[in-house]
Design a protein around this motif. Structure first.
Motif, mmCIF file in Angstrom:
data_model
loop_
_atom_site.group_PDB
_atom_site.id
_atom_site.type_symbol
_atom_site.label_atom_id
_atom_site.label_comp_id
_atom_site.label_asym_id
_atom_site.label_seq_id
_atom_site.Cartn_x
_atom_site.Cartn_y
_atom_site.Cartn_z
ATOM 1 N N VAL A 47 -27.312 31.840 -22.689
ATOM 2 C CA VAL A 47 -27.506 30.889 -21.600
ATOM 3 C C VAL A 47 -27.134 31.530 -20.270
ATOM 4 N N PRO A 88 -25.964 23.049 -20.977
ATOM 5 C CA PRO A 88 -25.495 24.404 -21.353
ATOM 6 C C PRO A 88 -24.596 24.391 -22.573
ATOM 7 N N ALA A 107 -26.829 30.567 -16.122
ATOM 8 C CA ALA A 107 -26.862 29.576 -15.044
ATOM 9 C C ALA A 107 -27.643 30.148 -13.872
ATOM 10 N N SER A 158 -28.168 25.269 -12.215
ATOM 11 C CA SER A 158 -26.726 25.048 -12.134
ATOM 12 C C SER A 158 -26.305 24.805 -10.686
#
Length: 350
Positions: A113, A103, A115, A96
């Motif tokens: 999920v 995502p 990042a 990210s």
């Protein structure tokens, strides 16, 4: 349920917002090669027949990419949307910031999920079931060495995990690709003809993976996932080695030219790849507005605040961009913010 991410290329919206005819704009918002592979006339028979798997596309793709562990798709977006449903609920680490469809797709499918910043990837490998990278990353251009990426893949696979690598922007630097390793358990590679070949409208991409995963995705896709004319165009584009060699040299030179132009402004940190450059700056929204008022469409990001510049198509466009950069740099962001009747800039995702 979260909203569908927005993307670049929203030229009609910008034209309405700023009152500038669409034909007068220079669209640098997409990161697509502005000098696409020159598509010849498609034979009428190709339009009249259903697509066939033995038309030579798979052979041309295997020769170009260096792997025959492939499945043709209607753009790599098809895999981005459907892959999450083919895995049990998992812990998914995603580099990210990155292309927001990744995502979005995994969260919609119920996965956990996380990042991860570039310097956190190594630790994330041992804490998650799936690691997803975009190489080079969109919108910042981060590119990990292939040896390091394959080390992460081996560590994941050793405990049943999977590495997914989206290589949509890697064709200009094929030496950085790991696609030749495709077919082994725990590795998925996505490729696309939309960026380097400039054929986004054809909607052609590929997933490289072990046979069982390709079979599962093919079942989800159903028959004829790629239109016959698109298959025909892709087969010839993938085989055109002379065009590919010329484009790689041109794109490298143009990317260096664009990076130098943007660094000279002092707006902020510049990074990118052969097809785009990103400027990381708190003044991104004001700069975006200033360029839009000059009929130049860029990509605006707000997490973190940044602008992404695609490549001009020719010397006429280069001169137009250079004049605009000089004007905006001379006027400063405060001047851009104070323009009478300033319209708010649309905020898009990677």
């Amino acid at each position: 349920m979260s909203a569908r991410p927005l993307h670049g290329g929203r030229l009609q919206e910008a034209a309405r917002r700023y009152g500038i005819d669409p034909a007068a704009w220079m669209d640098l918002s997409t990161g697509i090669n502005p000098q696409p592979w020159p598509v010849p006339p498609v034979p009428q028979s190709v339009w009249q027949r259903l697509p066939e798997d033995d038309d030579g596309l798979e052979h041309a793709a295997a020769a170009f990419y260096g792997s025959d562990a492939l499945l043709p798709l209607a753009g790599s977006q098809a895999a981005i949307q459907l892959l999450p449903a083919l895995f049990p609920h998992s812990r998914v680490a995603i580099l990210s910031p990155t292309y927001s469809e990744h995502p979005h797709g995994w969260m919609q499918a119920g996965h956990a999920v996380r990042a991860v910043a570039p310097d956190g990837i190594d630790a994330a490998v041992d804490m998650n079931d799936i690691l997803l990278l975009v190489q080079p990353n969109n919108p910042c251009g981060t590119l990990f060495p292939p040896e390091r990426v394959m080390d992460w893949q081996a560590r994941l696979a050793a405990r049943g995990g999977t590495l997914i690598v989206d290589e949509a922007f890697i064709d200009a630097t094929p030496e950085a690709s790991i696609v030749r390793h495709a077919g082994r358990p725990g590795l998925v590679v996505l490729r696309s003809l939309g960026k380097f070949f400039g054929l986004a409208g054809a909607r052609v991409g590929f997933m490289f993976a072990e046979q069982s995963l390709r079979d599962a995705l093919a079942l989800k896709l159903g028959p004829w996932p790629v239109a016959g004319p698109s298959r025909w165009v892709a087969r010839y584009a993938l085989a055109d080695r002379d065009w590919q060699t010329t484009q790689r040299a041109r794109l490298a030179a143009d990317a260096a030219r664009l990076a130098a132009l943007l660094r000279a402004t002092g707006w902020g940190e510049v990074s990118g790849c052969a097809l785009f450059q990103r400027v990381l700056t708190a003044n991104a929204a004001a700069l975006h507005d200033a360029f839009c008022r000059r009929g130049i469409l860029l990509r605006l990001f707000d997490a973190p605040a940044a602008l992404r510049f695609g490549l001009p198509a020719d010397e006429v466009e280069w001169r137009r961009l250079e004049r605009a950069v000089d004007e905006v740099a001379a006027g400063g962001c405060a001047a851009a913010n104070s323009l009478v009747g300033a319209a708010p800039s649309p905020r898009l995702q990677p």
